[in-house]
Design a protein around this motif. Structure first.
Motif, short mmCIF file in Angstrom:
data_model
loop_
_atom_site.label_atom_id
_atom_site.label_comp_id
_atom_site.label_asym_id
_atom_site.label_seq_id
_atom_site.Cartn_x
_atom_site.Cartn_y
_atom_site.Cartn_z
N SER A 6 -26.54 -28.95 -15.28
CA SER A 6 -27.96 -29.09 -15.62
C SER A 6 -28.45 -27.89 -16.43
O SER A 6 -29.29 -28.05 -17.32
CB SER A 6 -28.80 -29.29 -14.36
OG SER A 6 -28.80 -28.13 -13.58
N GLU A 7 -27.95 -26.72 -16.11
CA GLU A 7 -28.34 -25.53 -16.89
C GLU A 7 -27.81 -25.60 -18.32
O GLU A 7 -28.50 -25.23 -19.26
CB GLU A 7 -27.82 -24.26 -16.21
CG GLU A 7 -28.54 -23.94 -14.91
CD GLU A 7 -30.03 -23.73 -15.11
OE1 GLU A 7 -30.42 -22.99 -16.03
OE2 GLU A 7 -30.80 -24.32 -14.34
N VAL A 8 -26.60 -26.10 -18.49
CA VAL A 8 -26.04 -26.27 -19.84
C VAL A 8 -26.89 -27.27 -20.62
O VAL A 8 -27.20 -27.03 -21.79
CB VAL A 8 -24.56 -26.71 -19.77
CG1 VAL A 8 -24.05 -27.16 -21.13
CG2 VAL A 8 -23.69 -25.58 -19.23
N GLN A 9 -27.29 -28.38 -19.98
CA GLN A 9 -28.13 -29.37 -20.65
C GLN A 9 -29.47 -28.75 -21.06
O GLN A 9 -29.96 -29.02 -22.15
CB GLN A 9 -28.36 -30.57 -19.73
CG GLN A 9 -27.14 -31.44 -19.56
CD GLN A 9 -26.69 -32.05 -20.86
OE1 GLN A 9 -25.88 -31.46 -21.57
NE2 GLN A 9 -27.20 -33.20 -21.18
N ALA A 10 -30.04 -27.92 -20.20
CA ALA A 10 -31.32 -27.27 -20.52
C ALA A 10 -31.16 -26.32 -21.72
O ALA A 10 -32.02 -26.27 -22.60
CB ALA A 10 -31.84 -26.51 -19.31
N LEU A 11 -30.06 -25.59 -21.75
CA LEU A 11 -29.82 -24.69 -22.88
C LEU A 11 -29.61 -25.46 -24.18
O LEU A 11 -30.09 -25.05 -25.24
CB LEU A 11 -28.61 -23.79 -22.60
CG LEU A 11 -28.85 -22.71 -21.56
CD1 LEU A 11 -27.53 -22.01 -21.22
CD2 LEU A 11 -29.86 -21.70 -22.06
N CYS A 14 -32.98 -26.60 -25.39
CA CYS A 14 -33.71 -25.46 -25.95
C CYS A 14 -33.19 -25.14 -27.36
O CYS A 14 -33.98 -24.92 -28.28
CB CYS A 14 -33.55 -24.25 -25.04
SG CYS A 14 -34.47 -22.81 -25.59
N LYS A 15 -31.90 -25.16 -27.52
CA LYS A 15 -31.28 -24.90 -28.82
C LYS A 15 -31.73 -25.95 -29.84
O LYS A 15 -32.05 -25.63 -30.98
CB LYS A 15 -29.76 -24.91 -28.67
CG LYS A 15 -29.02 -24.59 -29.92
CD LYS A 15 -27.51 -24.57 -29.65
CE LYS A 15 -26.73 -24.36 -30.92
NZ LYS A 15 -25.29 -24.39 -30.68
N LYS A 16 -31.79 -27.21 -29.41
CA LYS A 16 -32.23 -28.29 -30.28
C LYS A 16 -33.67 -28.07 -30.73
O LYS A 16 -33.98 -28.20 -31.92
CB LYS A 16 -32.10 -29.62 -29.52
CG LYS A 16 -32.54 -30.83 -30.29
CD LYS A 16 -32.34 -32.06 -29.43
CE LYS A 16 -32.77 -33.31 -30.14
NZ LYS A 16 -32.51 -34.50 -29.32
N LEU A 17 -34.54 -27.71 -29.79
CA LEU A 17 -35.94 -27.48 -30.14
C LEU A 17 -36.10 -26.30 -31.08
O LEU A 17 -36.94 -26.33 -31.99
CB LEU A 17 -36.77 -27.27 -28.87
CG LEU A 17 -36.87 -28.48 -27.94
CD1 LEU A 17 -37.65 -28.12 -26.70
CD2 LEU A 17 -37.48 -29.67 -28.65
N ASP A 27 -45.40 -27.13 -34.83
CA ASP A 27 -46.24 -28.32 -34.69
C ASP A 27 -45.37 -29.56 -34.50
O ASP A 27 -45.70 -30.44 -33.70
CB ASP A 27 -47.14 -28.51 -35.91
CG ASP A 27 -48.25 -27.50 -35.98
OD1 ASP A 27 -48.60 -26.94 -34.91
OD2 ASP A 27 -48.76 -27.25 -37.07
N THR A 28 -44.28 -29.63 -35.22
CA THR A 28 -43.35 -30.75 -35.08
C THR A 28 -42.74 -30.77 -33.69
O THR A 28 -42.62 -31.83 -33.07
CB THR A 28 -42.23 -30.66 -36.14
OG1 THR A 28 -42.83 -30.64 -37.43
CG2 THR A 28 -41.29 -31.85 -36.04
N VAL A 29 -42.38 -29.61 -33.17
CA VAL A 29 -41.80 -29.53 -31.82
C VAL A 29 -42.82 -30.01 -30.79
O VAL A 29 -42.47 -30.76 -29.87
CB VAL A 29 -41.32 -28.10 -31.50
CG1 VAL A 29 -40.88 -27.99 -30.05
CG2 VAL A 29 -40.19 -27.70 -32.43
N ARG A 30 -44.06 -29.62 -30.95
CA ARG A 30 -45.09 -30.07 -30.01
C ARG A 30 -45.24 -31.59 -30.04
O ARG A 30 -45.33 -32.25 -29.01
CB ARG A 30 -46.41 -29.39 -30.29
CG ARG A 30 -46.48 -27.98 -29.72
CD ARG A 30 -47.88 -27.40 -29.80
NE ARG A 30 -48.21 -26.91 -31.14
CZ ARG A 30 -47.76 -25.77 -31.66
NH1 ARG A 30 -46.93 -25.02 -30.97
NH2 ARG A 30 -48.13 -25.39 -32.86
#
Length: 57
Positions: A6-11, A14-17, A27-30
């Motif tokens: 789950s931590e790897v998925q969260a990272l 985050c990297k994708k965002l 603004d696009t991320v929001r």
């Protein structure tokens, strides 16, 4: 092991965002985060829509 996965998925999320923000702005991320998205063709369509809405503002 489940915790690490789950931590790897969260990272990865985050990297994708960060990549989206780097290329298209926060603004696009929001807009992208307003709705839960899946990583498939529908996700790509929603991202393009988010980019268009963010550029419109």
């Amino acid at each position: 092991m489940l915790y690490i996965r789950s931590e790897v998925q969260a990272l990865l999320q985050c990297k994708k965002l960060l990549k989206i923000a780097d290329k298209h702005g926060w603004d696009t991320v929001r807009k992208y985060n307003e709705h839960p998205l899946a990583d498939n063709d529908i996700d790509a369509a929603k991202l393009c829509s988010a980019i268009a809405r963010a550029n419109w503002l």
